[in-house]
Design a protein around this motif. Structure first.
Motif, PDB file in Angstrom:
ATOM      1  N   UNK A  17       0.847  -1.201   0.000  1.00 48.81           N
ATOM      2  CA  UNK A  17       0.000   0.000   0.000  1.00 48.81           C
ATOM      3  C   UNK A  17       0.881   1.249   0.000  1.00 48.81           C
ATOM      4  N   UNK A  18       1.970   1.226   0.748  1.00 50.63           N
ATOM      5  CA  UNK A  18       2.909   2.355   0.725  1.00 50.63           C
ATOM      6  C   UNK A  18       3.539   2.515  -0.654  1.00 50.63           C
ATOM      7  N   UNK A  19       3.900   1.404  -1.248  1.00 49.75           N
ATOM      8  CA  UNK A  19       4.587   1.426  -2.543  1.00 49.75           C
ATOM      9  C   UNK A  19       3.671   1.859  -3.692  1.00 49.75           C
ATOM     10  N   UNK A  54       6.144 -10.912  -3.189  1.00 51.98           N
ATOM     11  CA  UNK A  54       6.735 -10.874  -4.537  1.00 51.98           C
ATOM     12  C   UNK A  54       5.687 -11.069  -5.623  1.00 51.98           C
ATOM     13  N   UNK A  55       4.832 -12.069  -5.444  1.00 52.86           N
ATOM     14  CA  UNK A  55       3.800 -12.336  -6.438  1.00 52.86           C
ATOM     15  C   UNK A  55       2.823 -11.165  -6.536  1.00 52.86           C
ATOM     16  N   UNK A  56       2.416 -10.631  -5.397  1.00 52.01           N
ATOM     17  CA  UNK A  56       1.492  -9.498  -5.400  1.00 52.01           C
ATOM     18  C   UNK A  56       2.128  -8.281  -6.070  1.00 52.01           C
ATOM     19  N   UNK A  57       3.397  -8.022  -5.783  1.00 56.99           N
ATOM     20  CA  UNK A  57       4.076  -6.877  -6.405  1.00 56.99           C
ATOM     21  C   UNK A  57       4.091  -7.030  -7.933  1.00 56.99           C
ATOM     22  N   UNK A  58       4.397  -8.221  -8.412  1.00 54.07           N
ATOM     23  CA  UNK A  58       4.411  -8.455  -9.861  1.00 54.07           C
ATOM     24  C   UNK A  58       3.028  -8.191 -10.465  1.00 54.07           C
ATOM     25  N   UNK A  59       2.007  -8.681  -9.816  1.00 57.12           N
ATOM     26  CA  UNK A  59       0.652  -8.488 -10.345  1.00 57.12           C
ATOM     27  C   UNK A  59       0.224  -7.032 -10.269  1.00 57.12           C
ATOM     28  N   UNK A  60       0.580  -6.346  -9.207  1.00 55.32           N
ATOM     29  CA  UNK A  60       0.226  -4.933  -9.074  1.00 55.32           C
ATOM     30  C   UNK A  60       0.975  -4.083 -10.117  1.00 55.32           C
ATOM     31  N   UNK A  61       2.214  -4.386 -10.365  1.00 60.76           N
ATOM     32  CA  UNK A  61       2.974  -3.648 -11.371  1.00 60.76           C
ATOM     33  C   UNK A  61       2.372  -3.812 -12.754  1.00 60.76           C
TER      34      UNK A  61
END
Length: 64
Positions: A17-19, A54-61
């Motif tokens: 959420x911060x990112x 890691x997986x969530x970051x990839x999907x969010x990006x």
């Protein structure tokens, strides 16, 4: 324990959420993280915090 009580989920949501705050609503981030946690249900508990994030970051990006 439910997904909303899972420390790996709570911590990943907070960091991501911060990112992604400027690009995505917190509800979207929470939904993506919980979905990733479900997708990784067979992973050993010790690996979950890192892999969920890691997986969530990839999907969010990919959607941000």
């Amino acid at each position: 324990m439910t997904l909303t009580d899972d420390p790996a989920v709570e911590q990943a949501v907070a960091r991501l959420a911060d990112e992604f705050r400027a690009r995505l609503r917190p509800q979207v981030i929470g939904t993506v993280v919980r979905t990733c946690r479900q997708d990784l249900s067979g992973v050993p508990a010790t690996a979950l915090p890192e892999l969920v994030e890691r997986l969530a970051r990839e999907r969010l990006q990919s959607v941000a």
